[in-house]
Write a protein that holds these residues in place. Structure first.
Motif, PDB file in Angstrom:
ATOM      1  N   CYS A   1      -6.843 -42.659  -5.326  1.00  0.00           N
ATOM      2  CA  CYS A   1      -7.464 -41.519  -4.651  1.00  0.00           C
ATOM      3  C   CYS A   1      -6.570 -40.977  -3.546  1.00  0.00           C
ATOM      4  CB  CYS A   1      -8.816 -41.918  -4.079  1.00  0.00           C
ATOM      5  SG  CYS A   1     -10.095 -42.246  -5.310  1.00  0.00           S
ATOM      6  N   CYS A   2      -6.028 -41.875  -2.731  1.00  0.00           N
ATOM      7  CA  CYS A   2      -5.196 -41.444  -1.604  1.00  0.00           C
ATOM      8  C   CYS A   2      -3.908 -40.773  -2.061  1.00  0.00           C
ATOM      9  CB  CYS A   2      -4.880 -42.633  -0.703  1.00  0.00           C
ATOM     10  SG  CYS A   2      -6.301 -43.238   0.228  1.00  0.00           S
ATOM     11  N   SER A   3      -3.387 -41.151  -3.217  1.00  0.00           N
ATOM     12  CA  SER A   3      -2.155 -40.542  -3.708  1.00  0.00           C
ATOM     13  C   SER A   3      -2.359 -39.081  -4.099  1.00  0.00           C
ATOM     14  CB  SER A   3      -1.635 -41.317  -4.920  1.00  0.00           C
ATOM     15  OG  SER A   3      -2.482 -41.127  -6.052  1.00  0.00           O
ATOM     16  N   GLN A   4      -3.604 -38.700  -4.344  1.00  0.00           N
ATOM     17  CA  GLN A   4      -3.921 -37.331  -4.757  1.00  0.00           C
ATOM     18  C   GLN A   4      -4.238 -36.426  -3.581  1.00  0.00           C
ATOM     19  OE1 GLN A   4      -3.815 -35.751  -7.667  1.00  0.00           O
ATOM     20  NE2 GLN A   4      -4.560 -33.894  -6.662  1.00  0.00           N
ATOM     21  N   GLY A   5      -4.992 -36.938  -2.608  1.00  0.00           N
ATOM     22  CA  GLY A   5      -5.510 -36.062  -1.563  1.00  0.00           C
ATOM     23  C   GLY A   5      -6.707 -35.278  -2.100  1.00  0.00           C
ATOM     24  N   TRP A   6      -7.499 -34.682  -1.188  1.00  0.00           N
ATOM     25  CA  TRP A   6      -8.653 -33.907  -1.637  1.00  0.00           C
ATOM     26  C   TRP A   6      -9.070 -32.934  -0.544  1.00  0.00           C
ATOM     27  CZ3 TRP A   6      -8.800 -39.302  -1.101  1.00  0.00           C
ATOM     28  CH2 TRP A   6      -9.488 -39.790   0.019  1.00  0.00           C
TER      29      TRP A   6
ATOM     30  N   MET B   1      -6.928 -28.896   2.911  1.00  0.00           N
ATOM     31  CA  MET B   1      -6.778 -30.110   2.102  1.00  0.00           C
ATOM     32  C   MET B   1      -6.361 -31.299   2.964  1.00  0.00           C
ATOM     33  SD  MET B   1      -7.271 -29.756  -1.259  1.00  0.00           S
ATOM     34  CE  MET B   1      -6.255 -31.050  -1.961  1.00  0.00           C
ATOM     35  N   PHE B   2      -6.911 -32.470   2.658  1.00  0.00           N
ATOM     36  CA  PHE B   2      -6.347 -33.696   3.185  1.00  0.00           C
ATOM     37  C   PHE B   2      -5.084 -33.986   2.382  1.00  0.00           C
ATOM     38  CE2 PHE B   2     -10.874 -34.928   4.320  1.00  0.00           C
ATOM     39  CZ  PHE B   2     -10.670 -34.809   5.694  1.00  0.00           C
ATOM     40  N   GLU B   3      -3.994 -34.167   3.065  1.00  0.00           N
ATOM     41  CA  GLU B   3      -2.744 -34.433   2.385  1.00  0.00           C
ATOM     42  C   GLU B   3      -2.769 -35.806   1.710  1.00  0.00           C
ATOM     43  OE1 GLU B   3      -0.224 -32.340   1.969  1.00  0.00           O
ATOM     44  OE2 GLU B   3      -1.445 -30.824   2.990  1.00  0.00           O
ATOM     45  N   PRO B   4      -2.057 -35.955   0.599  1.00  0.00           N
ATOM     46  CA  PRO B   4      -1.971 -37.286  -0.019  1.00  0.00           C
ATOM     47  C   PRO B   4      -1.415 -38.312   0.966  1.00  0.00           C
ATOM     48  CG  PRO B   4      -1.114 -35.596  -1.493  1.00  0.00           C
ATOM     49  CD  PRO B   4      -1.345 -34.919  -0.175  1.00  0.00           C
ATOM     50  N   ILE B   5      -1.925 -39.520   0.879  1.00  0.00           N
ATOM     51  CA  ILE B   5      -1.407 -40.626   1.688  1.00  0.00           C
ATOM     52  C   ILE B   5      -0.566 -41.478   0.745  1.00  0.00           C
ATOM     53  CG2 ILE B   5      -1.966 -42.538   3.232  1.00  0.00           C
ATOM     54  CD1 ILE B   5      -4.747 -41.277   3.597  1.00  0.00           C
ATOM     55  N   THR B   6       0.717 -41.235   0.749  1.00  0.00           N
ATOM     56  CA  THR B   6       1.595 -41.887  -0.221  1.00  0.00           C
ATOM     57  C   THR B   6       2.058 -43.262   0.229  1.00  0.00           C
ATOM     58  OG1 THR B   6       3.468 -40.694   0.747  1.00  0.00           O
ATOM     59  CG2 THR B   6       2.399 -39.687  -1.155  1.00  0.00           C
TER      60      THR B   6
END
Length: 260
Positions: free
Chosen positions: A160-165, A1-6
């Motif tokens: 989108c970045c707050s979720q990660g994917w 997973m790409f980690e969320p970018i908070t």
């Protein structure tokens, strides 16, 4: 997973596109990115590369030109630009996020397989960088409603970045052809069916020799609910996760039964 970018304020954002480094869409995307972070780099093709798909330049040297410290033009495809940016042209730490676009026109349905905008995001994904492609839909000869993307892009990127994917997924975003205040929401939808280039236009040059233009005609499914094509027709921003792994698991399992 790409980690969320908070915390995007601490992110290093790489921007590329397929319309070329001087295109209005990439200038707009840089403006948007600079509201998210101060560490923004632009590495993009020297000229327009629409329809280049996920192609690499293998049979000629790649040249690049520094317009200034953080703006570099690559004489190649969007894939070339991202590959060089991540592996050579952006010094120090690896980009935290790649943004591709903002494309002048839609990237919907099967069009994504041809798109250089999507290809830049796919290349970023393959290089281990979370990547989002963004496109602003318009109808020729009307002007492009850039203010729609300007008003909504940062919010979509942040969400989108707050979720990660997943690490084998690139995110595809299309802004509808309407005024910014007419946007009816954001929906996460699947890729629809839309085939570019079935309208072939044959003509003859001054010497009588035939040539063919690939025309803009598209066969598309406009009413299938839950697709990107149907969503943008309702003035909704479409968000579609595209999987880089093209393996079709059900067919793979079926073939295993006969190919032992």
């Amino acid at each position: 997973m790409f980690e969320p970018i908070t915390d995007l304020s601490a992110a290093r954002i790489l921007i590329s596109n397929d319309d070329g480094i001087h295109a209005p869409g990439i200038k707009l995307l840089e403006d948007i990115a600079r509201t998210l972070s101060d560490d923004v780099w632009v590495v993009a093709p020297e000229g327009e590369q629409s329809g280049a798909g996920h192609s690499l330049t293998l049979h000629s040297p790649l040249r690049y030109r520094e317009l200034d410290e953080r703006h570099i033009a690559v004489d190649g495809t969007p894939t070339d630009a991202v590959l060089l940016a991540v592996n050579k042209l952006v010094p120090g730490r690896k980009p935290t996020l790649l943004l591709s676009g903002i494309n002048r026109g839609a990237n919907l349905g099967d069009d994504v397989t041809y798109s250089g905008t999507i290809a830049a995001a796919i290349e970023g994904t393959l290089l281990g960088v979370p990547s989002i492609a963004l496109s602003q839909i318009f109808r020729h000869p009307d002007p492009v409603p850039w203010d729609t993307a300007r008003a909504h892009a940062a919010r979509v990127i942040r969400a989108c970045c707050s979720q990660g994917w997943a690490r084998n997924v690139a995110i595809n975003v299309n802004f509808p052809n309407c005024a910014a205040d007419a946007v009816a929401g954001v929906e996460v939808v699947r890729q629809g069916k839309r085939k570019l280039g079935d309208g072939l236009i044959e003509r003859h040059d001054p010497r009588g020799r035939p040539y063919v233009w690939i025309g803009p005609q598209r066969n598309e499914e406009t009413t299938v609910v839950g697709t990107d094509i149907e969503a943008v027709r309702r003035n909704v921003i479409s968000v579609t996760p595209l999987c880089v792994d093209l393996t079709h698991e059900p067919t793979m399992l079926a073939l295993k039964q006969v190919l032992r």
